[in-house]
Write a protein that holds these residues in place. Sequence first.
Motif, PDB file in Angstrom:
ATOM      1  N   THR A 184      40.511 -51.495 -32.926  1.00  0.00           N
ATOM      2  CA  THR A 184      39.293 -50.749 -33.143  1.00  0.00           C
ATOM      3  C   THR A 184      38.182 -51.974 -33.764  1.00  0.00           C
ATOM      4  N   LYS A 185      38.528 -52.704 -34.555  1.00  0.00           N
ATOM      5  CA  LYS A 185      37.429 -53.445 -35.495  1.00  0.00           C
ATOM      6  C   LYS A 185      36.460 -54.275 -34.366  1.00  0.00           C
ATOM      7  N   PRO A 186      36.900 -54.853 -33.555  1.00  0.00           N
ATOM      8  CA  PRO A 186      35.952 -55.817 -32.538  1.00  0.00           C
ATOM      9  C   PRO A 186      35.136 -54.811 -31.967  1.00  0.00           C
ATOM     10  N   VAL A 187      35.608 -53.547 -31.733  1.00  0.00           N
ATOM     11  CA  VAL A 187      34.532 -52.565 -31.112  1.00  0.00           C
ATOM     12  C   VAL A 187      33.477 -52.227 -32.065  1.00  0.00           C
ATOM     13  N   THR A 188      33.596 -52.023 -33.278  1.00  0.00           N
ATOM     14  CA  THR A 188      32.965 -51.432 -34.312  1.00  0.00           C
ATOM     15  C   THR A 188      32.092 -52.803 -34.429  1.00  0.00           C
ATOM     16  N   GLY A 189      32.411 -54.000 -34.458  1.00  0.00           N
ATOM     17  CA  GLY A 189      31.639 -55.214 -34.620  1.00  0.00           C
ATOM     18  C   GLY A 189      30.409 -55.225 -33.607  1.00  0.00           C
ATOM     19  N   VAL A 190      31.030 -55.011 -32.413  1.00  0.00           N
ATOM     20  CA  VAL A 190      30.088 -55.242 -31.205  1.00  0.00           C
ATOM     21  C   VAL A 190      29.010 -53.812 -31.267  1.00  0.00           C
ATOM     22  N   ALA A 191      29.566 -52.827 -31.756  1.00  0.00           N
ATOM     23  CA  ALA A 191      28.463 -51.692 -31.769  1.00  0.00           C
ATOM     24  C   ALA A 191      27.301 -52.164 -32.838  1.00  0.00           C
ATOM     25  N   LEU A 192      28.004 -52.687 -34.089  1.00  0.00           N
ATOM     26  CA  LEU A 192      26.831 -53.091 -35.090  1.00  0.00           C
ATOM     27  C   LEU A 192      25.829 -54.384 -34.648  1.00  0.00           C
ATOM     28  N   MET A 193      26.487 -55.136 -33.893  1.00  0.00           N
ATOM     29  CA  MET A 193      25.638 -56.461 -33.349  1.00  0.00           C
ATOM     30  C   MET A 193      24.772 -55.904 -32.431  1.00  0.00           C
ATOM     31  N   GLN A 194      24.877 -54.972 -31.683  1.00  0.00           N
ATOM     32  CA  GLN A 194      23.801 -54.629 -30.801  1.00  0.00           C
ATOM     33  C   GLN A 194      22.695 -54.129 -31.552  1.00  0.00           C
ATOM     34  N   LEU A 195      22.837 -53.422 -32.585  1.00  0.00           N
ATOM     35  CA  LEU A 195      21.554 -53.067 -33.563  1.00  0.00           C
ATOM     36  C   LEU A 195      21.318 -54.252 -34.140  1.00  0.00           C
ATOM     37  N   TRP A 196      21.840 -55.125 -34.448  1.00  0.00           N
ATOM     38  CA  TRP A 196      21.226 -56.639 -34.936  1.00  0.00           C
ATOM     39  C   TRP A 196      20.408 -57.258 -33.969  1.00  0.00           C
ATOM     40  N   GLU A 197      20.657 -56.898 -32.780  1.00  0.00           N
ATOM     41  CA  GLU A 197      20.003 -57.621 -31.605  1.00  0.00           C
ATOM     42  C   GLU A 197      18.542 -57.037 -31.552  1.00  0.00           C
ATOM     43  N   GLN A 198      18.644 -55.307 -32.080  1.00  0.00           N
ATOM     44  CA  GLN A 198      17.311 -54.981 -31.853  1.00  0.00           C
ATOM     45  C   GLN A 198      16.661 -55.149 -32.879  1.00  0.00           C
ATOM     46  N   GLY A 199      16.792 -55.868 -34.141  1.00  0.00           N
ATOM     47  CA  GLY A 199      16.444 -56.211 -35.141  1.00  0.00           C
ATOM     48  C   GLY A 199      16.166 -55.154 -36.351  1.00  0.00           C
ATOM     49  N   ARG A 200      17.251 -54.185 -36.111  1.00  0.00           N
ATOM     50  CA  ARG A 200      17.522 -53.282 -37.312  1.00  0.00           C
ATOM     51  C   ARG A 200      17.818 -53.633 -38.554  1.00  0.00           C
ATOM     52  N   PHE A 201      18.276 -54.999 -38.838  1.00  0.00           N
ATOM     53  CA  PHE A 201      18.811 -55.696 -40.149  1.00  0.00           C
ATOM     54  C   PHE A 201      18.929 -56.936 -39.807  1.00  0.00           C
ATOM     55  N   GLY A 202      19.133 -57.705 -41.108  1.00  0.00           N
ATOM     56  CA  GLY A 202      19.283 -59.014 -40.991  1.00  0.00           C
ATOM     57  C   GLY A 202      20.661 -59.200 -41.513  1.00  0.00           C
ATOM     58  N   LEU A 203      21.356 -60.238 -41.074  1.00  0.00           N
ATOM     59  CA  LEU A 203      22.582 -60.570 -41.539  1.00  0.00           C
ATOM     60  C   LEU A 203      22.854 -61.100 -42.916  1.00  0.00           C
ATOM     61  N   ASP A 204      21.699 -61.660 -43.688  1.00  0.00           N
ATOM     62  CA  ASP A 204      21.885 -61.892 -44.990  1.00  0.00           C
ATOM     63  C   ASP A 204      21.112 -61.048 -45.802  1.00  0.00           C
ATOM     64  N   ASP A 205      20.569 -59.930 -45.377  1.00  0.00           N
ATOM     65  CA  ASP A 205      20.136 -58.856 -46.002  1.00  0.00           C
ATOM     66  C   ASP A 205      21.208 -58.320 -47.047  1.00  0.00           C
ATOM     67  N   PRO A 206      20.939 -57.657 -48.146  1.00  0.00           N
ATOM     68  CA  PRO A 206      21.788 -56.984 -49.193  1.00  0.00           C
ATOM     69  C   PRO A 206      22.120 -55.929 -48.574  1.00  0.00           C
ATOM     70  N   LEU A 207      23.439 -55.304 -48.607  1.00  0.00           N
ATOM     71  CA  LEU A 207      23.944 -54.147 -47.813  1.00  0.00           C
ATOM     72  C   LEU A 207      23.106 -53.030 -48.527  1.00  0.00           C
ATOM     73  N   SER A 208      22.963 -52.970 -49.781  1.00  0.00           N
ATOM     74  CA  SER A 208      22.368 -51.997 -50.328  1.00  0.00           C
ATOM     75  C   SER A 208      20.856 -51.776 -49.718  1.00  0.00           C
ATOM     76  N   TRP A 209      20.291 -52.559 -49.192  1.00  0.00           N
ATOM     77  CA  TRP A 209      18.970 -51.988 -48.281  1.00  0.00           C
ATOM     78  C   TRP A 209      19.152 -50.949 -47.296  1.00  0.00           C
ATOM     79  N   TYR A 210      20.263 -50.812 -46.803  1.00  0.00           N
ATOM     80  CA  TYR A 210      20.605 -49.695 -45.664  1.00  0.00           C
ATOM     81  C   TYR A 210      21.351 -48.697 -46.168  1.00  0.00           C
ATOM     82  N   LEU A 211      22.537 -49.075 -46.966  1.00  0.00           N
ATOM     83  CA  LEU A 211      23.271 -48.082 -47.501  1.00  0.00           C
ATOM     84  C   LEU A 211      23.227 -48.091 -49.221  1.00  0.00           C
ATOM     85  N   PRO A 212      22.162 -47.272 -49.548  1.00  0.00           N
ATOM     86  CA  PRO A 212      21.766 -47.579 -51.032  1.00  0.00           C
ATOM     87  C   PRO A 212      22.892 -47.344 -52.106  1.00  0.00           C
TER      88      PRO A 212
END
Length: 426
Positions: free
Chosen positions: A93-121
């Motif tokens: 299941t994990k690669p499917v989840t990774g693909v889902a999140l990387m689709q949102l990365w392509e849309q500019g919703r987050f940066g890979l090196d952003d602190p996680l807490s910016w999006y999940l406080p």
Amino acid sequence: MRLLGATLIAAFALAGCATVPSASKAPNASFSPNCERIGSFLDSAVSQGRTVGASAFVWKDGQEACFENAGYASREDGRPFTRDTLVQIFSMTKPVTGVALMQLWEQGRFGLDDPLSWYLPEYEGLKVATGLDDSGNLVLRDPSRPPTVRDMLRHTAGFTYGGSDAPADTVWARLQPLSPDNTLAEFSQKMAQVPLLSDPGTRWNYSAGVDVQARLVEVLSGMAFADYVDTNIFTPLGMDDSGWKRSEADLGRLARIYVVGTSGDLEPMPREEWLEPNFAGKPMTMGGSGIVTTVDDYMRFARMLLNEGELGGVRVLEPATVRLMATDVLDPRITAENRSWLPSKGTGGFGIDFFVRTAPPQAPEENRGTVGEFFWDGYPSMLFWVDPAQDMAVVFATQKVPFDNPLHHDIRDAVYGADYSGIAPN
């Protein structure tokens, strides 16, 4: 025992770019998989009691090369293991989840090196657990830096999966973040209360970080995770037989999970254990486990990755994103002794939800594979891999626990041949 109980959560952990290959090994000539050899291996695995049933699907050079099957999906019902059989794939299941999140990365919703807490406080202010004091209380300290989204994607955030004797796991055991009765939102709130095992970026530790990925998909997309995956991955790829929540009507196609008993024989896992939560209406939809699918459906996902994000005219990810996911991104300072059991997968490292092979197999005991391949597997001895250099993807399906790496070694021998060097011709 529940499927998502502490014992099996810990068991998940026991359950995929290339570097320049060694000049001492000559490239293999292009090859065609030997279907008869693959079928013979499956027959022998069943007849020798290594598994009850299995299938292998090989896609190569743009077409189906082999489909072989043997044994039973349900031995007790005399139901054969076919390409229509539904299987629980656990950590595949994990690669499917990774693909889902990387689709949102392509849309500019987050940066890979952003602190996680910016999006999940809830992940603000995490601590590292270093031990227990004389009164049995946790000893905590600040981490050297906060975990980033990239850490979460590559299992270097310091998160745990529970089930160990690490001090942090005393909190996991009490809170049970991955209880099937939790929603992903509730999981994340509880997960954020579990201390880190180590400073972010210093160790590879298999964890519930992929379930955090799933919660991040929900927050960034505004959709329930399963709905997002269905809308943006399963439906576009024609994976009509894939999903988390299933109905009683599916039981006639679902393979039983078989467990190695005390005598060494394979015994069927009791229904109340192997159907949770997929058939029980529980709220949890894990990012790290839970998909039920068929070999044909999952091969569509694997073919999309082999085609660098596209299948049948539908683009799921950009080519550069797939290449990023299939690139070893572990810092060389994370040495073998700080990579847990990852080195047992082969000579390589880790990308985004994939093991990545970076050098040819170093010994006959190492699983065969090609430099540049990427893959992952699942607790009931499930396996898939993508081999770009050979223009090939393979799905191996079976339902045997505990996880059986020798079975994977031998199916790879059957596909490649035992003497495969791991270097494809240019």
